[in-house]
Enzyme design. Structure first.
Site, PDB file in Angstrom:
ATOM      1  CG  ASN A 149      -0.354  -0.241   2.456  1.00 40.83           C
ATOM      2  OD1 ASN A 149       0.206  -1.484   2.596  1.00 40.83           O
ATOM      3  ND2 ASN A 149      -0.147   0.416   3.526  1.00 40.83           N
ATOM      4  CB  SER A 197     -11.145  -3.321   1.392  1.00 41.87           C
ATOM      5  OG  SER A 197     -12.033  -2.375   2.343  1.00 41.87           O
ATOM      6  CG  HIS A 199     -12.430   1.844   1.699  1.00 33.20           C
ATOM      7  ND1 HIS A 199     -11.552   2.708   2.041  1.00 33.20           N
ATOM      8  CD2 HIS A 199     -12.177   0.791   2.430  1.00 33.20           C
ATOM      9  CE1 HIS A 199     -10.483   2.412   2.800  1.00 33.20           C
ATOM     10  NE2 HIS A 199     -10.970   1.041   3.111  1.00 33.20           N
ATOM     11  CB  THR A 235     -27.961  -7.641  10.675  1.00 30.93           C
ATOM     12  OG1 THR A 235     -28.519  -8.472  11.890  1.00 30.93           O
ATOM     13  CG2 THR A 235     -29.104  -7.274   9.821  1.00 30.93           C
ATOM     14  CB  CYS A 323       2.021  11.446  14.458  1.00 29.58           C
ATOM     15  SG  CYS A 323       2.583  12.674  15.630  1.00 29.58           S
TER      16      CYS A 323
HETATM   17  N1  PLP Z   1      -4.592  -4.199   3.774  1.00 24.10           N
HETATM   18  C1  PLP Z   1      -3.920  -3.166   3.068  1.00 24.10           C
HETATM   19  C2  PLP Z   1      -2.799  -3.575   2.030  1.00 24.10           C
HETATM   20  C3  PLP Z   1      -4.324  -1.751   2.908  1.00 24.10           C
HETATM   21  O1  PLP Z   1      -3.974  -0.928   2.244  1.00 24.10           O
HETATM   22  C4  PLP Z   1      -5.586  -1.638   3.879  1.00 24.10           C
HETATM   23  C5  PLP Z   1      -6.179  -0.182   4.090  1.00 24.10           C
HETATM   24  O2  PLP Z   1      -5.447   0.719   3.695  1.00 24.10           O
HETATM   25  C6  PLP Z   1      -6.159  -2.663   4.876  1.00 24.10           C
HETATM   26  C7  PLP Z   1      -5.753  -3.906   4.538  1.00 24.10           C
HETATM   27  C8  PLP Z   1      -7.254  -2.495   5.518  1.00 24.10           C
HETATM   28  O3  PLP Z   1      -8.455  -2.109   4.954  1.00 24.10           O
HETATM   29  P1  PLP Z   1      -9.784  -1.409   5.450  1.00 24.10           P
HETATM   30  O4  PLP Z   1      -9.214   0.070   5.337  1.00 24.10           O
HETATM   31  O5  PLP Z   1     -10.750  -1.738   4.702  1.00 24.10           O
HETATM   32  O6  PLP Z   1      -9.815  -2.109   6.856  1.00 24.10           O
END
Ligand code: PLP
Length: 381
Positions: A149, A197, A199, A235, A323
């Site tokens: 990420n 995920s 979003h 739910t 931080c």
């Molecule tokens: N794993 C990775 C590589 C991510 O980049 C993120 C979120 O930035 C997550 C897990 C966590 O996902 P969520 O924000 O849906 O909890």
């Protein structure tokens, strides 16, 4: 505003929002209810599940909805560790995972499991040889992220999947940054568990996905009712799940166009920045990377200060620093990639999304050069 923090979260597609609306307000039935009003929501959840099965080359009954990527990651680590405790107590992961994996591993270490955190090379890539070499007779799970990420480096998931399969060890990949942005086939990759995920691919917040290959030993993380075949109680977030299903379909339909756009935006940014600030360093792998993420070290400045100046100019980026108790700590990912302290501190992450345009690049590059000038000359802004 120019939003280039798409690795943090993405803008919801209009079609996703429109598709969710009826299930927020009008069709509020509980998917577990026997009456037809409840059965209607049950049907749309099944439809969304099917979209993810199609997207990952899985079966519908192998797709489970959770509340976020972090929950999916926690479930994979803790659920498999508990289910296989009688067989062994060793797990292999990497030092560059998201905190959802790293902290889940810390938790299970407290109850006696042993975790190997594999190193990565200077590009942020784990070596399949290291995975092979770290196997023990009591290894029960390998968990390695699909794409990082912070720097976007793609891991050799297929090679690691083969190692896991040969040694009959469950293999999980945190594909939260990859799903919806690259084509993923769980059969081809020999993956037993995969987290996603919504979003992160223009769907709503509050919906995670865990693919669990049929027959994979795992116990529930959330106990309660019989939802999700008794594997994940609670739910269902019907509107969210519907939105997630639309988002994955939408993104994958346009994946080639989106990918070439993101590649173009990233390379345009790197080319323009390098010509104006020749001392910058691009962190991560040159080719094996997500198309939209660029991580850049800009000598002599602090990433945090750069981020704040860009914020004042209406540009949203992020840094690798965190931080903690008032102290700035550098990114664990950049540290694992052996960046020196100065390069790690000066790193910023620009993560493009499909709604960015080439004009954004010019404004971002101008703003970075402006901020660089201010910060290195120490002038008032
Ligand atoms: N794993 C990775 C590589 C991510 O980049 C993120 C979120 O930035 C997550 C897990 C966590 O996902 P969520 O924000 O849906 O909890």
């Amino acid at each position: 505003m120019i939003y280039v923090d798409n690795a943090a979260t993405t803008k919801m597609d209009d079609v996703v929002f429109a598709g969710m609306l009826p299930y927020i307000k009008d069709y509020y039935g509980n998917a577990s209810s026997q009456h037809s009003f409840g059965q209607l929501t049950r049907k749309v959840i099944a439809q969304a599940r099917h979209e993810f099965a199609l997207a990952l080359n899985a079966n519908d009954n192998e797709i489970f909805f959770t509340s976020c990527g972090s929950e999916s990651d926690n479930w994979a680590i803790k659920g498999v560790a508990q289910a296989l405790r009688h067989k062994g107590n060793h797990i292999i992961t990497t030092s560059i995972e998201h905190p959802a994996i790293l902290n889940a591993c810390k938790t299970i270490e407290k109850i006696g499991l042993k975790v190997t955190y594999l190193p990565v090379d200077k590009y942020g890539m784990v070596s399949p040889y290291d995975v092979q070499a770290s196997l023990r007779p009591n290894t029960i799970l390998i968990s390695i992220m699909y794409a990082n990420n912070e720097v976007g480096t793609l891991q050799p998931i297929k090679e690691i999947g083969l190692i896991a399969k040969k040694n009959k060890i469950s293999f999980h990949t945190d594909a939260v940054q990859a799903v919806g942005h690259v084509n993923i086939d769980v059969i081809d990759l020999n993956v037993d568990l995969l987290s996603a995920s919504a979003h992160k691919f223009n769907g709503p917040k509050g919906v995670g996905i865990l693919y669990i290959k049929d027959g994979t030993p795992i116990v529930p993380l959330v106990d309660g009712g019989h939802q999700e075949k008794g594997q994940r109680a609670g739910t269902e977030n019907v509107a969210g799940i519907v939105g997630a299903g639309i988002a994955i379909k939408n993104n994958l339909t346009d994946i080639e166009r989106n990918t070439s756009k993101l590649k173009m935006l990233s390379s345009r940014t790197v080319t323009k920045l390098c010509s104006r600030l020749p001392n910058i360093k691009i962190n991560g792998h040159e080719t094996k990377r997500l198309p939209g993420i660029i991580n850049i070290s800009i000598p002599k400045i602090e990433g945090e200060s750069m981020m704040h100046i860009l914020d004042m100019k209406g540009i949203c980026i992020s840094t690798g620093s965190a931080c903690t108790s008032g102290e700035m700590s550098t990114s664990h990912v950049l540290q694992a990639m052996s960046l020196n302290q100065e390069d790690a501190k000066s790193a910023i992450r620009i993560s493009f999304g499909k709604y960015n345009e080439p004009e954004d690049v010019d404004k971002i590059v101008d703003a970075i050069c402006f901020a660089y000038d201010k910060l290195t000359r120490n002038l008032n802004i």
